[in-house]
Scaffold this motif. Structure first.
Motif, PDB file in Angstrom:
ATOM      1  N   ASP A   4      39.828  36.425  39.980  1.00 33.79           N
ATOM      2  CA  ASP A   4      40.881  37.308  39.482  1.00 33.79           C
ATOM      3  C   ASP A   4      40.852  38.700  40.091  1.00 33.79           C
ATOM      4  O   ASP A   4      41.371  39.649  39.508  1.00 33.79           O
ATOM      5  N   LYS A   5      40.243  38.827  41.263  1.00 34.36           N
ATOM      6  CA  LYS A   5      40.228  40.113  41.973  1.00 34.36           C
ATOM      7  C   LYS A   5      40.620  39.881  43.430  1.00 34.36           C
ATOM      8  O   LYS A   5      40.482  38.787  43.965  1.00 34.36           O
ATOM      9  N   TYR A  20      39.953  45.104  44.472  1.00 36.04           N
ATOM     10  CA  TYR A  20      41.014  45.547  43.570  1.00 36.04           C
ATOM     11  C   TYR A  20      41.013  44.680  42.320  1.00 36.04           C
ATOM     12  O   TYR A  20      41.036  43.450  42.395  1.00 36.04           O
ATOM     13  N   ASP A  21      40.986  45.339  41.164  1.00 30.44           N
ATOM     14  CA  ASP A  21      41.025  44.647  39.875  1.00 30.44           C
ATOM     15  C   ASP A  21      42.416  44.847  39.269  1.00 30.44           C
ATOM     16  O   ASP A  21      42.745  45.944  38.817  1.00 30.44           O
ATOM     17  N   PRO A  22      43.271  43.818  39.248  1.00 30.85           N
ATOM     18  CA  PRO A  22      44.618  43.985  38.715  1.00 30.85           C
ATOM     19  C   PRO A  22      44.632  44.258  37.218  1.00 30.85           C
ATOM     20  O   PRO A  22      45.608  44.824  36.705  1.00 30.85           O
ATOM     21  N   ALA A  23      43.575  43.886  36.518  1.00 31.23           N
ATOM     22  CA  ALA A  23      43.534  44.128  35.072  1.00 31.23           C
ATOM     23  C   ALA A  23      43.418  45.612  34.754  1.00 31.23           C
ATOM     24  O   ALA A  23      43.978  46.102  33.766  1.00 31.23           O
ATOM     25  N   THR A  24      42.707  46.349  35.617  1.00 31.74           N
ATOM     26  CA  THR A  24      42.507  47.781  35.396  1.00 31.74           C
ATOM     27  C   THR A  24      43.288  48.645  36.378  1.00 31.74           C
ATOM     28  O   THR A  24      43.316  49.866  36.246  1.00 31.74           O
ATOM     29  N   ASN A  25      43.894  47.998  37.410  1.00 30.75           N
ATOM     30  CA  ASN A  25      44.623  48.723  38.454  1.00 30.75           C
ATOM     31  C   ASN A  25      43.715  49.721  39.166  1.00 30.75           C
ATOM     32  O   ASN A  25      44.103  50.852  39.435  1.00 30.75           O
ATOM     33  N   VAL A  26      42.487  49.282  39.479  1.00 31.83           N
ATOM     34  CA  VAL A  26      41.483  50.163  40.086  1.00 31.83           C
ATOM     35  C   VAL A  26      40.917  49.517  41.351  1.00 31.83           C
ATOM     36  O   VAL A  26      40.606  48.317  41.367  1.00 31.83           O
ATOM     37  N   TRP A  27      40.794  50.351  42.406  1.00 30.40           N
ATOM     38  CA  TRP A  27      40.098  49.953  43.633  1.00 30.40           C
ATOM     39  C   TRP A  27      38.663  50.454  43.582  1.00 30.40           C
ATOM     40  O   TRP A  27      38.403  51.577  43.159  1.00 30.40           O
TER      41      TRP A  27
END
Length: 226
Positions: A4-5, A20-27
């Motif tokens: 999931d990343k 990139y973590d789409p759950a947190t919108n963080v790189w």
């Protein structure tokens, strides 16, 4: 893409890797790739991502030497392992795919858009750490895109086509590889010949967004086909 990343591994002129973590919108920056290279073939098997071949250099328009480097990134441990090189020749802008725990590198080229175009297919088994050459792709080309749909590897587009067949030097071709039978099928061509983008299998469809319609780039389009 795994667990999931989304991961970007390597780039022109640097060894950077990022998650990139789409759950947190963080790189998040990750452990750098062992050797600097871009335009590698990649695919995930479980929580590990295999990165094959590519080209070194600091200028995206003029690649440095094409390499046979092969490494695997463990997304859980955030570590790299250098593996035995891919079979000769070194390739950049090839397609990477994984089916049933086997990594495949398909097509590509040995340097620029028309240099040493490849139709060869090589398969790597992580369990035995051995490479095996498979049936050749019907048409040699680089800069093509690919993804897995229903256990089949679909390869589309590319550059290095004959100007007699396409004035812009780009391929519309769609070829489908069956890893079980080790055979290829030629399918309906893309409506818009292009190269230099990505593709992904989602359900029973392959999605191909954007790309360039002329060899060498500089002709980007917004169209998406599936």
């Amino acid at each position: 893409l795994t667990a999931d990343k989304l991961y970007i591994l390597g780039e022109v002129g640097a060894q950077n890797a990022a998650e990139y973590d789409p759950a947190t919108n963080v790189w998040t920056m990750k452990a750098p790739i062992p050797t600097q290279r871009a335009a590698s073939a990649t695919a995930a098997i479980g929580t590990k991502i295999y990165v094959a071949g590519g080209a070194m250099g600091s200028n995206g328009a003029s690649f440095g030497p094409t390499v046979r480097d092969f490494a695997v990134y463990d997304t859980v441990a955030n570590t790299w392992e250098t593996l035995d090189p891919i079979p000769s020749p070194g390739r950049n802008h090839a397609v990477g795919a994984a089916v049933n725990g086997i990594f495949y590198i398909i097509g590509g080229r040995t340097n620029g858009p028309t240099d040493g175009l490849q139709n060869r297919v090589d398969a790597y088994d992580p369990a035995t750490k051995q490479w095996t050459q498979k049936a050749n792709m019907p048409v040699a080309r680089g800069g093509c895109m690919g993804g897995v749909v229903n256990g089949q590897i679909v390869v589309v587009g590319g550059e290095g086509n004959s100007r007699d067949l396409n004035p812009n030097g780009v391929f519309p071709d769609t070829d489908v590889y069956d890893p079980v039978a080790d055979t290829w099928r030629v399918m309906a061509p893309m409506r818009t010949p292009r190269h230099g983008t990505g593709a992904a299998g989602v359900g029973n469809k392959l999605y191909v967004p954007g790309g360039a319609t002329a060899q060498g780039g500089g002709t980007a389009v917004r169209s998406e086909e599936r």
